[in-house]
Design a protein around this motif. Structure first.
Motif, PDB file in Angstrom:
ATOM      1  N   GLU A  46       4.812 -54.031   3.530  1.00 14.73           N
ATOM      2  CA  GLU A  46       5.307 -54.210   2.175  1.00 14.73           C
ATOM      3  C   GLU A  46       5.809 -55.620   1.914  1.00 14.73           C
ATOM      4  O   GLU A  46       6.683 -55.832   1.087  1.00 14.73           O
ATOM      5  N   THR A  47       5.222 -56.601   2.634  1.00 14.55           N
ATOM      6  CA  THR A  47       5.588 -57.993   2.397  1.00 14.55           C
ATOM      7  C   THR A  47       4.712 -58.630   1.333  1.00 14.55           C
ATOM      8  O   THR A  47       5.101 -59.615   0.726  1.00 14.55           O
ATOM      9  N   ARG A  48       3.508 -58.047   1.134  1.00 13.86           N
ATOM     10  CA  ARG A  48       2.595 -58.496   0.082  1.00 13.86           C
ATOM     11  C   ARG A  48       1.821 -57.301  -0.418  1.00 13.86           C
ATOM     12  O   ARG A  48       1.497 -56.405   0.349  1.00 13.86           O
ATOM     13  N   GLY A  49       1.518 -57.323  -1.685  1.00 14.60           N
ATOM     14  CA  GLY A  49       0.672 -56.284  -2.242  1.00 14.60           C
ATOM     15  C   GLY A  49      -0.778 -56.548  -1.856  1.00 14.60           C
ATOM     16  O   GLY A  49      -1.082 -57.515  -1.165  1.00 14.60           O
ATOM     17  N   ALA A  50      -1.649 -55.688  -2.288  1.00 16.14           N
ATOM     18  CA  ALA A  50      -3.078 -55.864  -2.025  1.00 16.14           C
ATOM     19  C   ALA A  50      -3.836 -55.706  -3.331  1.00 16.14           C
ATOM     20  O   ALA A  50      -3.430 -54.945  -4.207  1.00 16.14           O
ATOM     21  N   ILE A  51      -4.935 -56.419  -3.439  1.00 13.42           N
ATOM     22  CA  ILE A  51      -5.747 -56.320  -4.649  1.00 13.42           C
ATOM     23  C   ILE A  51      -6.465 -54.967  -4.660  1.00 13.42           C
ATOM     24  O   ILE A  51      -6.655 -54.348  -3.602  1.00 13.42           O
ATOM     25  N   PRO A  52      -6.849 -54.490  -5.828  1.00 14.57           N
ATOM     26  CA  PRO A  52      -7.496 -53.179  -5.915  1.00 14.57           C
ATOM     27  C   PRO A  52      -8.705 -53.012  -4.996  1.00 14.57           C
ATOM     28  O   PRO A  52      -8.887 -51.949  -4.395  1.00 14.57           O
ATOM     29  N   ALA A  53      -9.524 -54.037  -4.843  1.00 14.89           N
ATOM     30  CA  ALA A  53     -10.706 -53.907  -3.974  1.00 14.89           C
ATOM     31  C   ALA A  53     -10.295 -53.674  -2.522  1.00 14.89           C
ATOM     32  O   ALA A  53     -10.942 -52.917  -1.799  1.00 14.89           O
ATOM     33  N   THR A  54      -9.216 -54.288  -2.090  1.00 15.24           N
ATOM     34  CA  THR A  54      -8.720 -54.094  -0.724  1.00 15.24           C
ATOM     35  C   THR A  54      -8.168 -52.686  -0.558  1.00 15.24           C
ATOM     36  O   THR A  54      -8.440 -52.018   0.452  1.00 15.24           O
ATOM     37  N   LEU A  55      -7.405 -52.224  -1.540  1.00 13.42           N
ATOM     38  CA  LEU A  55      -6.866 -50.856  -1.475  1.00 13.42           C
ATOM     39  C   LEU A  55      -7.990 -49.835  -1.414  1.00 13.42           C
ATOM     40  O   LEU A  55      -7.917 -48.854  -0.671  1.00 13.42           O
ATOM     41  N   GLU A  56      -9.041 -50.085  -2.184  1.00 16.53           N
ATOM     42  CA  GLU A  56     -10.197 -49.192  -2.191  1.00 16.53           C
ATOM     43  C   GLU A  56     -10.876 -49.187  -0.819  1.00 16.53           C
ATOM     44  O   GLU A  56     -11.248 -48.126  -0.299  1.00 16.53           O
ATOM     45  N   ALA A  57     -11.023 -50.358  -0.199  1.00 19.48           N
ATOM     46  CA  ALA A  57     -11.649 -50.449   1.124  1.00 19.48           C
ATOM     47  C   ALA A  57     -10.812 -49.714   2.170  1.00 19.48           C
ATOM     48  O   ALA A  57     -11.356 -48.988   3.017  1.00 19.48           O
ATOM     49  N   LEU A  58      -9.509 -49.872   2.121  1.00 14.42           N
ATOM     50  CA  LEU A  58      -8.622 -49.181   3.068  1.00 14.42           C
ATOM     51  C   LEU A  58      -8.714 -47.672   2.874  1.00 14.42           C
ATOM     52  O   LEU A  58      -8.879 -46.913   3.836  1.00 14.42           O
ATOM     53  N   ARG A  59      -8.617 -47.241   1.622  1.00 11.09           N
ATOM     54  CA  ARG A  59      -8.660 -45.808   1.326  1.00 11.09           C
ATOM     55  C   ARG A  59      -9.981 -45.189   1.764  1.00 11.09           C
ATOM     56  O   ARG A  59      -9.996 -44.159   2.435  1.00 11.09           O
ATOM     57  N   ARG A  60     -11.072 -45.816   1.397  1.00 15.96           N
ATOM     58  CA  ARG A  60     -12.392 -45.274   1.757  1.00 15.96           C
ATOM     59  C   ARG A  60     -12.579 -45.191   3.270  1.00 15.96           C
ATOM     60  O   ARG A  60     -13.143 -44.227   3.777  1.00 15.96           O
ATOM     61  N   SER A  61     -12.118 -46.196   3.984  1.00 19.58           N
ATOM     62  CA  SER A  61     -12.249 -46.194   5.446  1.00 19.58           C
ATOM     63  C   SER A  61     -11.434 -45.073   6.071  1.00 19.58           C
ATOM     64  O   SER A  61     -11.908 -44.381   6.978  1.00 19.58           O
ATOM     65  N   LEU A  62     -10.229 -44.880   5.588  1.00 11.54           N
ATOM     66  CA  LEU A  62      -9.375 -43.814   6.122  1.00 11.54           C
ATOM     67  C   LEU A  62      -9.930 -42.437   5.760  1.00 11.54           C
ATOM     68  O   LEU A  62      -9.907 -41.516   6.583  1.00 11.54           O
ATOM     69  N   GLU A  63     -10.461 -42.301   4.561  1.00 11.75           N
ATOM     70  CA  GLU A  63     -11.078 -41.022   4.165  1.00 11.75           C
ATOM     71  C   GLU A  63     -12.314 -40.729   5.009  1.00 11.75           C
ATOM     72  O   GLU A  63     -12.529 -39.590   5.431  1.00 11.75           O
ATOM     73  N   ALA A  64     -13.113 -41.750   5.271  1.00 11.84           N
ATOM     74  CA  ALA A  64     -14.314 -41.557   6.091  1.00 11.84           C
ATOM     75  C   ALA A  64     -13.944 -41.130   7.511  1.00 11.84           C
ATOM     76  O   ALA A  64     -14.698 -40.404   8.162  1.00 11.84           O
ATOM     77  N   ALA A  65     -12.777 -41.543   7.967  1.00 17.24           N
ATOM     78  CA  ALA A  65     -12.313 -41.190   9.313  1.00 17.24           C
ATOM     79  C   ALA A  65     -11.650 -39.812   9.354  1.00 17.24           C
ATOM     80  O   ALA A  65     -11.345 -39.312  10.435  1.00 17.24           O
ATOM     81  N   GLY A  66     -11.394 -39.206   8.175  1.00 19.18           N
ATOM     82  CA  GLY A  66     -10.853 -37.847   8.143  1.00 19.18           C
ATOM     83  C   GLY A  66      -9.542 -37.645   7.417  1.00 19.18           C
ATOM     84  O   GLY A  66      -9.001 -36.547   7.408  1.00 19.18           O
ATOM     85  N   ALA A  67      -9.009 -38.691   6.800  1.00 19.75           N
ATOM     86  CA  ALA A  67      -7.757 -38.553   6.048  1.00 19.75           C
ATOM     87  C   ALA A  67      -8.053 -38.060   4.634  1.00 19.75           C
ATOM     88  O   ALA A  67      -9.099 -38.355   4.064  1.00 19.75           O
ATOM     89  N   GLU A  68      -7.119 -37.305   4.094  1.00 21.25           N
ATOM     90  CA  GLU A  68      -7.209 -36.853   2.706  1.00 21.25           C
ATOM     91  C   GLU A  68      -5.904 -37.231   2.022  1.00 21.25           C
ATOM     92  O   GLU A  68      -4.831 -36.805   2.458  1.00 21.25           O
ATOM     93  N   PHE A  69      -5.988 -38.024   0.977  1.00 20.96           N
ATOM     94  CA  PHE A  69      -4.794 -38.489   0.277  1.00 20.96           C
ATOM     95  C   PHE A  69      -4.407 -37.506  -0.817  1.00 20.96           C
ATOM     96  O   PHE A  69      -5.250 -36.989  -1.534  1.00 20.96           O
TER      97      PHE A  69
END
Length: 85
Positions: free
Chosen positions: A44-67
């Motif tokens: 939480e020292t810096r925010g992330a741009i929407p494209a980065t958040l999308e990349a993180l979310r998609r990668s975690l979902e592909a690995a088995g996480a559900e938000f």
């Protein structure tokens, strides 16, 4: 073109990594973002741009996480139920 996606929080990102037994470097590799970006976002020292958040979310979902979105009970994350059950 407008694209709607669920924003994940730094806490959700940390929790998802924990559930999936991934370290920050693993997530950086999976999502094709820099390790420093993952560290800064989760810390939480810096925010992330929407494209980065999308990349993180998609990668975690592909690995088995559900938000789980904020629905009055707080945002969360869980492991996706196996299709075998």
């Amino acid at each position: 073109m407008y694209v709607c996606f669920m924003i994940i929080t730094p806490a959700q990102c940390r929790a998802a990594r924990g559930l999936l037994n991934l370290n920050q470097g693993d997530l950086a590799d999976l999502s094709k973002v820099s390790l420093r970006t993952v560290v800064n976002f989760e810390g939480e020292t810096r925010g992330a741009i929407p494209a980065t958040l999308e990349a993180l979310r998609r990668s975690l979902e592909a690995a088995g996480a559900e938000f789980i979105p904020e629905n009055g009970g707080g945002a969360g994350v869980r492991l996706r139920k196996s299709k075998e059950n």
